[in-house]
Design an enzyme around this catalytic site. Structure first.
Site, PDB file in Angstrom:
ATOM      1  N   LYS A  24      -4.677  21.466   1.581  1.00  0.00           N
ATOM      2  CA  LYS A  24      -4.264  20.063   1.444  1.00  0.00           C
ATOM      3  C   LYS A  24      -5.454  19.184   1.806  1.00  0.00           C
ATOM      4  CE  LYS A  24      -0.711  16.721   2.708  1.00  0.00           C
ATOM      5  NZ  LYS A  24      -1.689  15.648   2.924  1.00  0.00           N
ATOM      6  N   TRP A  25      -6.014  18.546   0.806  1.00  0.00           N
ATOM      7  CA  TRP A  25      -7.210  17.733   1.002  1.00  0.00           C
ATOM      8  C   TRP A  25      -6.856  16.380   1.605  1.00  0.00           C
ATOM      9  CZ3 TRP A  25     -11.938  19.846   0.285  1.00  0.00           C
ATOM     10  CH2 TRP A  25     -11.968  21.080  -0.361  1.00  0.00           C
TER      11      TRP A  25
END
Length: 353
Positions: A24-25
């Site tokens: 999850k950026w």
């Protein structure tokens, strides 16, 4: 054609089985549209962000297929980590400053879904097909555009969850392999780190409805030198509770002269501190972010996901009051420190790792 709302994820406590897992950026969600020389960057709320990232516009013309629509995340790598504060500074109204920051802190685009390529609409296809087509379409991507890593192995995903936080990422996204691309619907899943911390309540901002209700509580943690640092806020209370808090906190109301956060005096000497300490807003210059100072004597336990520097990256959540805790014991030492991890070990060529 823009605008298009991105497909969303619902929070869950554990990774669902049988999915494709991705890091999850921590950046700005964006859908990129390219039609030859025309490039548009849309935000999660369907607002244009193109003018803020001219370096991505130029890179898209060089690195992406001539006609495509790609879902991804705009990030700013600084050294071996993502820097969300540097990313926020990119949203500036002055074109000259945008140009300066584009050279000083250039952004990258992490691609994780394909909506269209050439004349083909991919949104009705299962994610497994979209993922394969995305990887093939971005084989010529260079320094600015990258395809996110993905795995169907739960063991690898768990390792990513534990390790990648050290590079500034904040959890995992799980995508069912057969899911179609559904704009503005929560058909994906996200797993984020969940932690607690005991913080000092050092003030509150009045609610927008009036001074008889608390809008948010200001939280602090002590540094090694005894300084009380501002770490974030909590504010999700029912209206009745907001009004009760005004009465409960009244005996602790102090003056700024006696308060560790006498920011007005500090901001007079260094105006840029206004945003950092709550005296002004990057998003709304006219918004009043002043607060009611409190003697730092009350302790609250909050839930948070991760830190951005010395502050909570997202708004913390109320857990419980801690009358048993000495406020002076609320230090940074209680916080879990992620293992150091380099961006370049997640995506080759990203950051300086």
């Amino acid at each position: 054609m823009p605008p298009v709302s991105p497909m969303l994820a619902k929070p869950v406590g554990a990774m669902p089985p049988g999915a494709s897992y991705e890091p999850k950026w921590d950046g700005f969600r964006s859908i990129l549209f390219r039609d030859d020389d025309e490039v548009e960057l849309g935000s999660r709320n369907e607002r244009p962000m193109t003018r803020y990232f001219p370096e991505l516009v130029e890179a898209a013309r060089a690195e992406l297929p001539e006609r495509c629509v790609i879902d991804g995340e705009i990030v700013v790598p600084v050294g071996d980590r993502l820097d969300f504060e540097a990313l926020q500074l990119r949203l500036h109204p002055a074109a000259s400053r945008v140009a300066m920051l584009a050279g000083k802190t250039p952004a990258s685009f992490i691609a994780f879904d394909l909506l269209a390529l050439g004349d083909d609409d991919f949104t009705a296809r299962p994610f497994s097909e979209r993922r394969a087509a995305l990887v093939e379409a971005l084989t010529q991507a260079g320094a600015a555009f990258h395809v996110t890593p993905a795995t169907t192995d739960p063991g690898t995903a768990r390792r990513w969850f534990d390790e990648f936080e050290g590079a500034g990422l904040d959890g995992l996204i799980a995508k069912p392999l057969d899911v179609r691309y559904v704009p503005d619907k929560r058909v994906m899943f996200k797993v984020k780190h969940a932690r607690t911390a005991d913080c000092v309540v050092a003030g509150y901002r009045p609610h927008k409805s009036g001074d008889d209700a608390v809008g948010s509580l200001l939280l602090g943690l002590y540094l090694d030198d005894g300084t009380l640092a501002s770490v974030g806020v909590i504010g999700a209370f029912p209206m009745a509770r907001r009004r009760q808090l005004v009465a409960e906190l009244a005996p602790l109301v102090s003056t700024f002269d006696e308060h560790p956060w006498n920011w007005a005096a500090q901001v007079a000497a260094e105006p840029d501190l206004a945003r950092r300490y709550g005296g002004g807003s990057r998003w709304n210059a006219g918004k009043d972010l002043s607060f009611v100072p409190l003697r730092p004597e009350r302790v609250v336990e909050v839930r948070y996901d991760h830190m951005e520097g010395r502050r909570f990256r997202h708004t913390a959540q109320f857990n419980r009051w801690r009358p048993d805790r000495d406020p002076r014991s609320c230090t940074y030492e209680q916080l879990e420190v992620p293992v150091t991890f380099r961006l370049g070990d997640i995506v080759p060529g990203l950051g300086s790792g």
